[in-house]
Design an enzyme around this catalytic site. Structure first.
Site, short mmCIF file in Angstrom:
data_model
loop_
_atom_site.label_atom_id
_atom_site.label_comp_id
_atom_site.label_asym_id
_atom_site.label_seq_id
_atom_site.Cartn_x
_atom_site.Cartn_y
_atom_site.Cartn_z
N HIS A 204 0.85 -1.19 0.00
CA HIS A 204 0.00 0.00 0.00
C HIS A 204 0.88 1.25 0.00
O HIS A 204 1.91 1.30 0.67
CB HIS A 204 -0.97 0.01 1.19
CG HIS A 204 -0.33 0.14 2.54
ND1 HIS A 204 -0.11 1.35 3.16
CD2 HIS A 204 0.11 -0.80 3.42
CE1 HIS A 204 0.43 1.16 4.34
NE2 HIS A 204 0.58 -0.14 4.53
N ASP A 216 6.28 1.84 6.18
CA ASP A 216 4.88 1.42 6.12
C ASP A 216 4.10 2.34 5.18
O ASP A 216 3.49 3.30 5.61
CB ASP A 216 4.28 1.47 7.53
CG ASP A 216 2.89 0.86 7.58
OD1 ASP A 216 2.58 0.02 6.71
OD2 ASP A 216 2.13 1.22 8.48
N GLU A 250 -4.89 1.28 2.73
CA GLU A 250 -4.70 0.23 3.74
C GLU A 250 -4.78 0.81 5.14
O GLU A 250 -5.32 0.18 6.05
CB GLU A 250 -3.35 -0.46 3.54
CG GLU A 250 -3.15 -1.71 4.39
CD GLU A 250 -2.58 -1.45 5.78
OE1 GLU A 250 -2.57 -2.38 6.60
OE2 GLU A 250 -2.13 -0.31 6.04
N GLU A 251 -4.23 2.00 5.32
CA GLU A 251 -4.27 2.61 6.65
C GLU A 251 -5.68 2.97 7.07
O GLU A 251 -5.93 3.23 8.25
CB GLU A 251 -3.38 3.86 6.68
CG GLU A 251 -1.90 3.61 6.42
CD GLU A 251 -1.24 2.73 7.47
OE1 GLU A 251 -1.90 2.39 8.47
OE2 GLU A 251 -0.06 2.39 7.30
N GLU A 277 4.22 -5.93 4.37
CA GLU A 277 3.79 -4.98 5.39
C GLU A 277 4.96 -4.54 6.25
O GLU A 277 6.11 -4.90 6.00
CB GLU A 277 2.70 -5.60 6.27
CG GLU A 277 1.30 -5.10 5.95
CD GLU A 277 1.13 -3.61 6.21
OE1 GLU A 277 2.01 -2.97 6.83
OE2 GLU A 277 0.11 -3.06 5.79
N HIS A 353 4.92 4.62 12.21
CA HIS A 353 3.81 5.58 12.18
C HIS A 353 4.16 6.93 12.82
O HIS A 353 3.31 7.57 13.44
CB HIS A 353 2.57 5.00 12.87
CG HIS A 353 1.80 4.05 12.00
ND1 HIS A 353 0.56 3.55 12.34
CD2 HIS A 353 2.09 3.49 10.80
CE1 HIS A 353 0.12 2.74 11.39
NE2 HIS A 353 1.04 2.69 10.44
#
Length: 903
Positions: A204, A216, A250-251, A277, A353
């Site tokens: 993603h 990510d 995706e998030e 991932e 993140h």
């Protein structure tokens, strides 16, 4: 054989070493005359209570058979440190050195170039121009260049999908998701003449708000672009198609993958998938999920991967729900009924993140190893004869684990059950030969064995209780997470306390209970009890059908073989250098693999404890894990406590280290967070500048307020922030609106049960340029005596919708998901909504069954609008507050509005 001689050896050792004292001491095969003994107690008889005599048990301890305490403790410590260093060395070896970038091979330098271009765009939230236009344009541009350079043997097709759909998921307590016009970039690489079957590779390109999202998941998309280039330029013919899905949502809790697998015409071709991932930044990518079932996929990875790193233990831990995370793997498994492989980077989850998740923190070797593995596995699957008929091979699970990243051992779980059963039988046979001999030969051994088992379990239990008391004390003292930036602090505090308590309990047993038994005899008994514990563990795990039972099999088989090999030397010479060397050598494999797994556990869980919410005391969790690891590692070293002459210095050292560390922790010496450029470990804080409006049953606004809603994502709350930002203190703690769903706050996701401590700092109202609008379109009475409410909402790319039914009313159905409403924890309903660009108004309906009319209405609904991109996400007050936060924090900030209605 050893078993046949065990009883005689027991009798010789229990006498206390008379033969070594010379002929004057008669070599009695049994205990002293009954007349000289007091009545037996419940755990081994009067022999335990007799005082030592000059020619009795005391002689055995004074005859030079005991180990030197300093040498034993230092030797075991160095042994474990050496094994830990070997584990660390294997983890740092990311790839086998060799030429890269040659024709037909994966080139990490190209992939890094892709990565840097994607991350230079900045945060890429779904619905933002950065995600929907700029990133999509870049991907299509690179795909076009790759298509122009492809080999004529292959054909490339490209499709940009904009799906709309809805589904429910039991993640985070359960909620429903709705998406509209989100983006997927899909590429199909197939033979020139086409293909009827395909393997999917998924990544993603979207990111969470305020993070560049390098690991990510931009790095995975970069790897996939390079794999696409290599495969398309290859002169090797593919038998099946390879579909590359670059998904853009995706998030938003797995929305884009759902849109693809349920709606795209190519989805029907897919027979297997690989999902890329991240739960950390760089390092090795771990295979932590496979299947469901379909053991042939594990065999494919084992056969093809150049740098394997896989564990069925990780799979069973992740699927247990202990880790609060999920991936697109779930969507393909549950909604596509497709088997697959889930891989993720797991190292350095501290900056996952956050703004620190940048391209420069990902080593080129990490990209190279991931690319080598993905390319090899995709090529293997795209030429596999099993792929078209994968359903024939779907039954059965696999036991799989890598050996220091060098190779993977994999075998069917049914074979594992047979191996485990054989190992258990060997352990039972060994122990049974000792326990089930004629009573007059083994009476004392049997009692001593079960008493030793009880003492061992008591030592482990009291060890756990001790570290939990310490952890609770540290938490109440306001010093949680002191180890977050200094992991060695947790070892020095909780690890030493756990070891010290185990050593203390066994030392007391040795001094006060096992008075006349020889060191060698006790060493043998406590080895047998540890073996028994691992046999029971192996039996229980195998009975439950867990593939992770192979670990217990290793911890039974190798120690048992070691015992059989060293028993003769131990019986003749005691615990001398040769015995210790061979004993530690025999324990090499179980202890090395245990430390390998322990590294993975702490690498994964330590960062998670810094974002696990305000309700879970992280010190209690970490202390429990450390106590468990101590129990495992101590199991076959407990016998050294009885073989050593003394443990005073060991206890003093461990207690001193624990006490000093506790004083330093309570004194605030170890600060939990860090902004060090090389290794930042920030505190995560969410800041939402919001305006709330509450309406009554008549539609009148009865309450309106504005402020900055503050959530800390760890147990320490704002205690460390308040000295830097004095206005954030306990006088502005947020209060729950009892009559409103989810306490009347604009939760982005339903994590209200994890974070109950939050703050509300008054601030001026917000006025987004694109305000959210919510209205009741219609209210209808259905033939089946329910009320159907149809709503329409417009607003930013991310909105949350909350529902609470009143007393006498129930929510029977709605137009979302599969039609059946799904409650979140607490009983309210949560709907997560997002859209891409140019989405139409969101129209949906709910049906309320009214059993008993109430004057306050039948249902309360609320809608929160979240502004994650553009100028609307900013406010001067939000910027001013964020600037006050210290540099060791990561305050993620945005603007939102909240409106509540009663019907």
């Amino acid at each position: 054989m050893e078993w046949a001689s065990a009883s005689a050896a027991v009798r010789r050792h229990r006498v206390g070493g008379e033969r070594r004292d010379g002929p004057a001491a008669a070599p009695q095969p049994g205990r002293e005359a009954p007349a000289q003994e007091p009545p037996e107690d419940a755990c081994g008889g009067g022999a335990r209570t007799r005082k030592r005599s000059a020619g009795g048990g005391g002689a055995s301890r004074g005859a030079g058979t005991g180990l030197s305490e300093a040498r034993a403790a230092l030797g075991l410590a160095l042994y474990l440190l050496a094994l830990r260093a070997l584990v660390q060395l294997s983890l740092q070896q990311l790839v086998l050195r060799g030429a890269t970038g040659r024709h037909g091979e994966f080139d990490a330098r190209r992939a890094r170039d892709y990565l840097e271009h994607i991350t230079s765009i900045g945060p890429r939230t779904t619905g933002s121009p950065e995600n929907e236009i700029v990133t999509v344009h870049y991907l299509l541009e690179q795909i076009k260049l790759i298509e122009d350079q492809r080999n004529s043997l292959h054909r490339i097709s490209v499709d940009v999908q904009r799906p709309t759909g809805s589904f429910s998921i039991d993640f985070l307590g359960g909620f429903t998701s709705y998406y509209d016009n989100i983006t997927n970039v899909v590429v199909k690489l197939e033979p020139r003449d086409g293909a009827q079957h395909a393997v999917l590779a998924n990544c993603h390109f979207d990111s969470v708000a305020n993070s560049p999202g390098a690991s990510d998941d931009a790095v995975s998309c970069s790897v996939m672009l390079e794999v696409l280039r290599v495969l398309s330029a290859s002169s090797d013919t593919l038998h099946h198609a390879v579909i590359f899905l670059f998904n853009g949502a995706e998030e938003n809790v797995l929305q884009a993958s759902h849109g693809f697998i349920t709606q795209h015409p190519w989805a029907g071709l897919i027979r297997a998938f690989i999902n890329l991932e991240a739960a950390g930044v760089g390092g090795k990518e771990l295979v932590f999920q496979t299947g469901p079932e379909n053991p042939w996929l594990v065999q494919a990875y084992v056969s093809a991967a150049k740098h394997p790193f896989a564990s069925v233990v990780a799979q069973e831990v992740f699927q247990s729900g202990i880790i609060p995370s999920d991936t697109d793997f779930r969507i393909y498994r549950d909604f596509g009924n497709i088997p697959g492989i889930d891989l993720a980077f797991i190292e350095n989850g501290y900056i996952y993140h956050t703004k620190y998740d940048t391209a420069d923190r990902i080593l080129t070797d990490s990209i190279q190893r991931a690319g080598d593995n993905i390319l090899a596995v995709l090529k293997y699957l795209a030429t596999s004869d099993m792929l078209p008929s994968s359903s024939k091979y779907r039954h059965g699970n696999m036991v799989f684990f890598d050996v220091l990243g060098l190779f993977v051992i994999a075998y069917p779980s049914r074979v594992g059950s047979i191996i485990n059963s054989v190992v258990v039988m060997a352990g039972v046979l060994y122990l049974g030969k000792k326990l089930l001999q004629p009573k007059h030969k083994t009476d004392n051994y049997t009692k001593d064995f079960f008493c030793a088992l009880g003492i061992t379990l008591i030592s482990w239990f009291t060890s756990l209780v001790t570290v939990l008391i310490l952890a609770v004390f540290v938490s109440l003292a306001g010093r949680s997470l002191s180890w977050y930036n200094h992991f060695y602090v947790s070892v020095c505090l909780y690890g030493t306390a756990a070891v010290a308590k185990i050593v203390l309990i066994h030392t007391l047993a040795k001094k006060l209970y096992y008075v006349n038994a020889s060191d060698q005899y006790l060493g043998e008994v406590f080895f047998d009890t540890s073996l028994c514990v691992h046999c029971i563990s192996l039996l229980a795990l195998t009975y439950r059908g867990l593939c992770s039972a192979f670990i217990s099999a290793v911890w039974v088989a190798f120690p048992l073989l070691t015992k059989l090999c060293v028993h003769k030397d131990f019986k003749q010479h005691g615990a001398q250098g040769k015995f210790i060397a061979f004993y530690l050598l025999g324990m090499f494999i179980p202890y090395l693999y245990a430390l390998y797994l322990i590294w993975a556990v702490f690498e994964m869980f330590t960062p998670i404890l810094g974002r696990s919410g305000s309700e879970i005391p992280p010190d209690v969790v970490l202390a429990s894990i450390l106590a468990g690891c101590t129990m495992i590692l101590s199991s076959y070293f407990i016998n050294f406590i009885y073989l050593a002459k003394s443990t005073k210095k060991t206890l003093l050292t461990l207690s001193s280290v624990c006490a000093v560390t506790l004083l330093l922790v309570c004194g605030g010496v170890f600060f939990p967070y860090s902004s060090h450029p090389a290794s930042p470990k920030p505190k995560r804080v969410f800041l939402q500048h919001m305006t709330r409006t509450f309406h009554d049953l008549d539609g009148h606004a009865v309450k309106r307020d504005s402020g900055i809603w503050i959530n800390g994502f760890d147990y320490t709350g704002m205690s460390h922030v308040t000295p830097h930002v004095p206005e954030i203190n306990d006088t502005i703690r947020a209060h729950c609106e009892e009559d409103a769903p989810l306490c009347g706050f604009p939760w982005y996701l339903p994590v209200h049960f994890l974070i109950r401590k939050n703050w509300y700092l008054p601030a001026p109202e917000v006025s987004p340029g694109d305000p959210a609008h919510f209205r009741l379109v219609s209210k209808e009475q259905t033939p089946w005596d329910s009320v159907k409410l149809t709503f329409e909402a417009t607003g930013p790319s991310h909105m949350s919708f909350y529902i609470r039914t009143h007393k006498g009313s129930t929510l029977s159905q709605w137009s979302l998901g599969n039609g059946t409403p799904v409650t979140s924890k607490g009983g309210d309903y949560f709907v997560f909504y997002s859209h891409g660009l140019q989405a139409s108004a969101w129209r949906f309906w709910i049906e309320v069954q009214v059993l008993e009319e109430q004057p306050e209405g039948m249902v309360t609904v609320a809608i929160a609008a979240h502004y994650f991109s553009g100028e609307d996400k900013k406010s001067s007050q939000l910027d001013a507050l964020r600037e006050k936060f210290p540099d060791w924090t990561f305050p993620s900030a945005w603007v939102c509005t909240y409106s509540l209605f009663v019907f």
